[in-house]
Design a protein around this motif. Structure first.
Motif, PDB file in Angstrom:
ATOM      1  N   TYR A 291      20.269  76.019  38.080  1.00 51.87           N
ATOM      2  CA  TYR A 291      19.421  75.225  36.978  1.00 51.87           C
ATOM      3  C   TYR A 291      18.119  75.567  36.406  1.00 51.87           C
ATOM      4  CZ  TYR A 291      21.022  72.176  40.272  1.00 51.87           C
ATOM      5  OH  TYR A 291      22.094  71.231  41.335  1.00 51.87           O
ATOM      6  N   THR A 292      18.284  76.947  36.153  1.00 60.25           N
ATOM      7  CA  THR A 292      17.002  77.198  34.660  1.00 60.25           C
ATOM      8  C   THR A 292      16.917  77.261  34.054  1.00 60.25           C
ATOM      9  OG1 THR A 292      17.566  79.779  35.960  1.00 60.25           O
ATOM     10  CG2 THR A 292      16.719  80.386  34.226  1.00 60.25           C
ATOM     11  N   PRO A 293      17.848  76.574  33.331  1.00 61.73           N
ATOM     12  CA  PRO A 293      17.231  76.078  31.920  1.00 61.73           C
ATOM     13  C   PRO A 293      16.830  74.705  31.710  1.00 61.73           C
ATOM     14  CG  PRO A 293      19.767  77.271  31.837  1.00 61.73           C
ATOM     15  CD  PRO A 293      18.892  77.048  32.669  1.00 61.73           C
ATOM     16  N   LYS A 347      22.742  78.305  50.499  1.00 63.05           N
ATOM     17  CA  LYS A 347      21.509  79.877  50.616  1.00 63.05           C
ATOM     18  C   LYS A 347      21.191  78.738  49.315  1.00 63.05           C
ATOM     19  CE  LYS A 347      23.555  84.184  50.065  1.00 63.05           C
ATOM     20  NZ  LYS A 347      23.118  85.595  49.716  1.00 63.05           N
ATOM     21  N   PRO A 348      20.745  77.267  49.618  1.00 61.33           N
ATOM     22  CA  PRO A 348      19.427  76.444  48.809  1.00 61.33           C
ATOM     23  C   PRO A 348      18.464  76.770  48.995  1.00 61.33           C
ATOM     24  CG  PRO A 348      20.313  75.280  51.198  1.00 61.33           C
ATOM     25  CD  PRO A 348      21.307  76.556  51.300  1.00 61.33           C
ATOM     26  N   ASP A 349      17.589  77.241  49.823  1.00 57.34           N
ATOM     27  CA  ASP A 349      16.750  78.285  49.190  1.00 57.34           C
ATOM     28  C   ASP A 349      16.857  78.963  48.291  1.00 57.34           C
ATOM     29  OD1 ASP A 349      16.056  77.362  51.605  1.00 57.34           O
ATOM     30  OD2 ASP A 349      15.673  78.789  52.882  1.00 57.34           O
ATOM     31  N   ARG A 350      17.408  79.479  47.629  1.00 59.11           N
ATOM     32  CA  ARG A 350      16.807  80.178  46.766  1.00 59.11           C
ATOM     33  C   ARG A 350      16.617  79.880  45.886  1.00 59.11           C
ATOM     34  NH1 ARG A 350      22.330  78.191  45.476  1.00 59.11           N
ATOM     35  NH2 ARG A 350      22.982  78.294  42.968  1.00 59.11           N
ATOM     36  N   GLU A 351      17.040  78.244  45.146  1.00 59.12           N
ATOM     37  CA  GLU A 351      16.386  77.281  44.050  1.00 59.12           C
ATOM     38  C   GLU A 351      14.737  77.078  44.092  1.00 59.12           C
ATOM     39  OE1 GLU A 351      17.695  72.938  42.022  1.00 59.12           O
ATOM     40  OE2 GLU A 351      18.580  73.957  43.956  1.00 59.12           O
ATOM     41  N   THR A 391      11.049  67.733  44.095  1.00 59.98           N
ATOM     42  CA  THR A 391      10.964  66.076  43.705  1.00 59.98           C
ATOM     43  C   THR A 391      11.873  65.690  42.506  1.00 59.98           C
ATOM     44  OG1 THR A 391       8.711  66.599  44.421  1.00 59.98           O
ATOM     45  CG2 THR A 391       9.142  63.859  43.351  1.00 59.98           C
ATOM     46  N   HIS A 392      11.779  66.376  42.252  1.00 57.64           N
ATOM     47  CA  HIS A 392      12.936  65.960  40.466  1.00 57.64           C
ATOM     48  C   HIS A 392      14.363  65.220  40.456  1.00 57.64           C
ATOM     49  CE1 HIS A 392      13.732  65.222  36.127  1.00 57.64           C
ATOM     50  NE2 HIS A 392      14.056  66.703  36.604  1.00 57.64           N
ATOM     51  N   ASN A 393      14.417  66.941  41.095  1.00 58.35           N
ATOM     52  CA  ASN A 393      15.837  67.336  41.323  1.00 58.35           C
ATOM     53  C   ASN A 393      16.785  67.014  42.501  1.00 58.35           C
ATOM     54  OD1 ASN A 393      17.861  68.827  39.615  1.00 58.35           O
ATOM     55  ND2 ASN A 393      17.803  69.908  41.108  1.00 58.35           N
TER      56      ASN A 393
END
Length: 840
Positions: A291-293, A347-351, A391-393
């Motif tokens: 999701y970086t971009p 690994k959801p925390d990586r985001e 919140t957004h994603n």
């Protein structure tokens, strides 16, 4: 920067933690402090007068530009460099320059003349901490001083037991092809260790541009701040890369990484994006940083401030001493974020950490704290930014789940440390990287957002960035921008939350008297009462009416006319995140709150009410039976945990069949955390053997964690023929994913299978150096102690001795070796090794 101990805590992903986070919503949670080095010593007050005062140093000179010409000595783990530093007097004329420069060997210092293009040797004094350079004359504030310093950094004994000296700026990782360890070197500058790899004025108040020429073996990649302008192949088969950053930033944000990396390109709105990963993860780089971009685009638009830097790179390095670091345009991450597509599902925390570090490129890199006592300006906002992304994603519930973790983290640290968020008394700048700065800091920002409104809050951030771009700022400048935008007088808010220690402790009761709800609120904390604007929701006949009140006395009563006695009264937690609240109501009130409220905190309050009951009676189980089908994954997990080992007591309790039916409906839930807990709970029920086909089907789940739960359940409960069962287990013995290895090892230990030592030993010795696999050492030691022969116990001890003798252990490895030694039978040799590891 997300610190090392953060990463240790993120590894504690048991489902019990989800329960603790819910408990933390309205009371101090029994949750491990994330920053272990900041607990155990009790501090009180906004400042501890026994500690040194740390304020920004007097600015005698302003850095303008630094050029580094660097080569690396891999054998001696040193950096050889020539630094060309341009600076000028800040205001007063100067005849000397003082630079931070730690443990260098200084070869030569020269003063350069722009007009004559000449070098002139200068006199200097050096105490291994600072260079005091005598200039050839007095320089006025308009005059640029150019110094050239040839130096070598401190080397390191490769056999020393300590992996990383905290007071180093550059770290070397020796490659090991057999263990799939790539050769690497990387730097770390925050808070003040850039001056351990180049001479500078190591203060966040400084802003300068930079360029780095780095010469390396041609097969190695390099990364630094800014843009790679060009690369030149040298005659000796080395290559010199030239990196340049033309926008100013603070010295602690300088970075250099060299090593065997794969580089994967991406982009967003014409901003080049690069991912540097270990070669084995090249195919997964875009999944790791998926999701970086989108984050870059979202933050730019939300802040009305386009990403200002020329590019954005993210790099994963080995044995990093922190979770991540927001070096300008070149963020460093630990191996915790990497994985194949299956591993990444778990690994959801990586985001969170990826968003945190990217948001720093506005709050931290565009604007910087004036001194480390103001660190919340960077870290609290980076946390807030990560929450904004969720919140957004995802949803407000996912954001509030992260906030609930912040509540638990802060309250746990508060037990042993009571300080203000903004403070100037501390032993070391690293002491500021605590849960008051990160967790309480972001809670305060969320409460401010609730008070002035989201639109005014975001507009204030945008104006703050535009007003103070590329400078160092403090909390008072931040407050004034919020006041200018919102029109609100906010000195009271900033003073009580940022500048004072502690938090409100509220005792809340309500009665119904003569057609009015009487809300009675006591502030139980010591000291001056807080001023607390808060929303109160009152339900009558299933309908909610909201009232705004301000709590500002030690005891207050508020009266609200209602047609009849309310079903539930609720203080909106969004206004009171950094507070402890006790408000006892009936079971029926909390059932209604859960059913009717749309807010995370209201539902969480209801779940907390039932989860903390002393007696798990039928009311408890009927409530959680319903919560199993809640739309939010965390609540589902907590509900299923409530039914671990459940047995029906009498007819008033839900039947086991009814619980099974609920759980089966979530076995295909989109979130793997829900699927994993469903399998774990299902396999704990008296009827667990009914679901062998369910466990077998889940063995191929794309989530390794889910598959491991299925594997353990199948192994424990299978009624199939032994040859069929053993064939499946043998197939999984070939797997190298950690969850499934741990599941099998646990099963073999639990069922006392004495012929599996060789398998566990082979897995451990092959994989233990890979990140996250260190814990196999403890499994090996536990198995050897419980079921191994004396020879196998000796082999395990020799292996641990070998790891210690090799030295250079990472913190994770040190902890894993220590725990493994504790699992072995007590002996003089074990005690000796425990002492060796403890002393590292």
């Amino acid at each position: 920067m997300m610190h090392l101990i953060d990463m240790l805590n993120k590894r504690l992903q048991s489902w019990t933690r989800c329960l603790l986070l819910i408990v933390a919503i309205t009371s101090i949670a029994p949750h491990s402090a994330l920053l272990a080095n900041n607990t155990g010593v009790k501090h009180s007050g906004a400042s501890d007068p026994t500690l040194d005062v740390h304020i920004a140093p007097t600015q005698l000179c302003d850095l303008l530009h630094t050029k580094l010409e660097v080569t690396l000595d891999w054998e001696q783990q040193q950096l050889h460099s020539v630094a060309t530093i341009q600076l000028k007097p800040h205001f007063y004329p100067q005849q000397q320059v003082i630079l931070d420069a730690h443990h260098f060997t200084i070869h030569q210092i020269s003063l350069l003349s722009d007009e004559e293009q000449t070098e002139k040797a200068v006199q200097y004094a050096y105490d291994q901490q600072q260079l005091t350079i005598q200039l050839d004359r007095t320089y006025a504030r308009e005059e640029v001083i150019t110094l050239r310093i040839a130096y070598t950094t401190k080397g390191i004994d490769p056999k020393q037991k300590k992996h990383h000296d905290a007071e180093r700026g550059i770290y070397f990782i020796a490659g090991d092809n057999e263990q799939h360890i790539p050769q690497q070197a990387w730097t770390q500058g925050e808070p003040h260790t850039s001056s351990y790899w180049f001479p500078t004025i190591d203060s966040p108040t400084q802003r300068l541009t930079q360029e780095i020429y780095v010469t390396v073996a041609n097969h190695l990649k390099t990364l630094s701040n800014g843009t790679l302008m060009y690369a030149v192949l040298n005659e000796d088969d080395t290559r010199t890369d030239y990196w340049r950053l033309e926008l100013p930033h603070a010295p602690y944000l300088f970075m250099l990484a060299v090593g065997d990396f794969a580089e994967v390109e991406d982009e967003c709105n014409e901003v080049p994006i690069s991912y540097y990963v270990p070669p084995k993860y090249e195919a997964y780089a875009k999944s790791i940083f998926k999701y970086t971009p989108a984050m870059l685009d979202f933050f730019s638009e939300k802040l009305d401030y386009a990403f200002p830097w020329p590019r954005y790179s993210q790099i994963i390095v080995r044995d990093y001493i922190a979770g991540a670091m927001e070096n300008t345009t070149a963020v460093v991450f630990s191996e915790a974020v990497q994985g194949d597509d299956n591993t990444l599902l778990d690994k959801p925390d990586r985001e969170h950490i990826i968003a945190h570090e990217l948001f720093h490129h506005w709050f931290g890199n565009v604007i910087t704290c004036y001194d480390w006592g103001q660190l919340a300006i960077q870290e609290a906002f980076a946390e807030w930014g990560a929450h904004l992304w969720y919140t957004h994603n995802y949803s407000p519930y996912d954001r509030d789940y992260l906030i609930s973790k912040s509540i638990a983290e802060y309250l746990e640290e508060y037990k042993n440390k009571q300080v203000s968020v903004i403070r100037y008394h501390y032993q070391h700048p690293l002491d500021m990287f605590d849960r008051h700065t990160y967790s309480k800091g972001n809670l305060i920002l969320h409460m401010l957002e609730a008070y002035i409104g989201h639109e005014a809050f975001v507009e204030s951030l945008s104006q703050y960035l535009k007003k103070y771009a590329f400078s160092a700022t403090d909390i008072h400048q931040l407050r004034r921008v919020f006041e200018e935008v919102s029109g609100q007088a906010l000195n009271w808010f900033f003073d009580q939350w940022f500048l004072q220690p502690g938090h409100p402790i509220l005792q809340v009761n309500h009665t119904y008297e003569k057609g009015k709800v009487v809300l009675k609120i006591s502030q139980k904390q010591a000291g001056t009462p807080y001023q607390l604007p808060v929303a109160v929701d009152i339900w009558v006949k299933g309908k909610k009416k909201r009232h705004m009140i301000t709590i500002q006395k030690a005891y207050q009563e508020f009266r609200f006319p209602t047609a009849e006695e309310p079903e539930v009264v609720y203080l909106d937690r969004n206004y009171l995140l950094a507070a402890e609240i006790t408000h006892l109501q009936s079971n029926q009130a909390y059932r209604l709150l859960y059913d009717r409220a749309m807010d995370y905190w209201a539902k969480a309050a209801a779940i907390h009410h039932f989860n903390t009951r002393k007696h798990k009676n039928s009311v408890y189980y009927h409530f959680f039976k319903k919560v199993i089908k809640d739309p939010f994954w965390e609540f589902q997990v907590v509900a299923m945990q409530a039914f671990a080992g459940y047995k029906q007591v009498d007819k008033n309790y839900p039947s086991v069949a009814a619980i099974e039916k609920q759980i089966i409906t979530v076995l295909d839930a989109p979130d793997p955390r829900v699927r994993a807990q469903a399998l774990e709970t299902l396999s704990s029920l008296p009827t667990a053997k009914k679901y062998i086909a369910t466990y077998k089907a889940a063995l191929v789940d794309p989530s390794y964690n889910v598959a491991s739960k299925a594997l353990y359940a199948y192994a424990c409960h299978s009624t199939e023929a032994e040859d069929i069962k053993n064939k499946i287990l043998t197939q999984f013995e070939l797997c190298n994913n950690m969850p499934c290895i741990e599941a099998l090892a646990s099963y073999y230990i639990h069922t006392q299978q004495g012929d599996k030592y060789d398998w566990i030993y082979e897995k451990t010795t092959t994989l233990y150096k890979q990140w996250g696999y260190e814990n196999l050492l403890a499994s090996l030691a536990e198995y050897a102690t419980s079921y191994g022969t004396a020879a196998q116990q000796s082999a395990t001890l020799r292996f641990l001795q070998q790891i210690i003798d090799e030295g250079n252990m990472s913190f994770n490895m040190q902890q894993a070796v220590y725990h493994a030694l504790q699992a072995l039978p007590d002996s003089k040799e074990v005690k000796k090794l425990l002492n060796l590891v403890r002393d590292v």
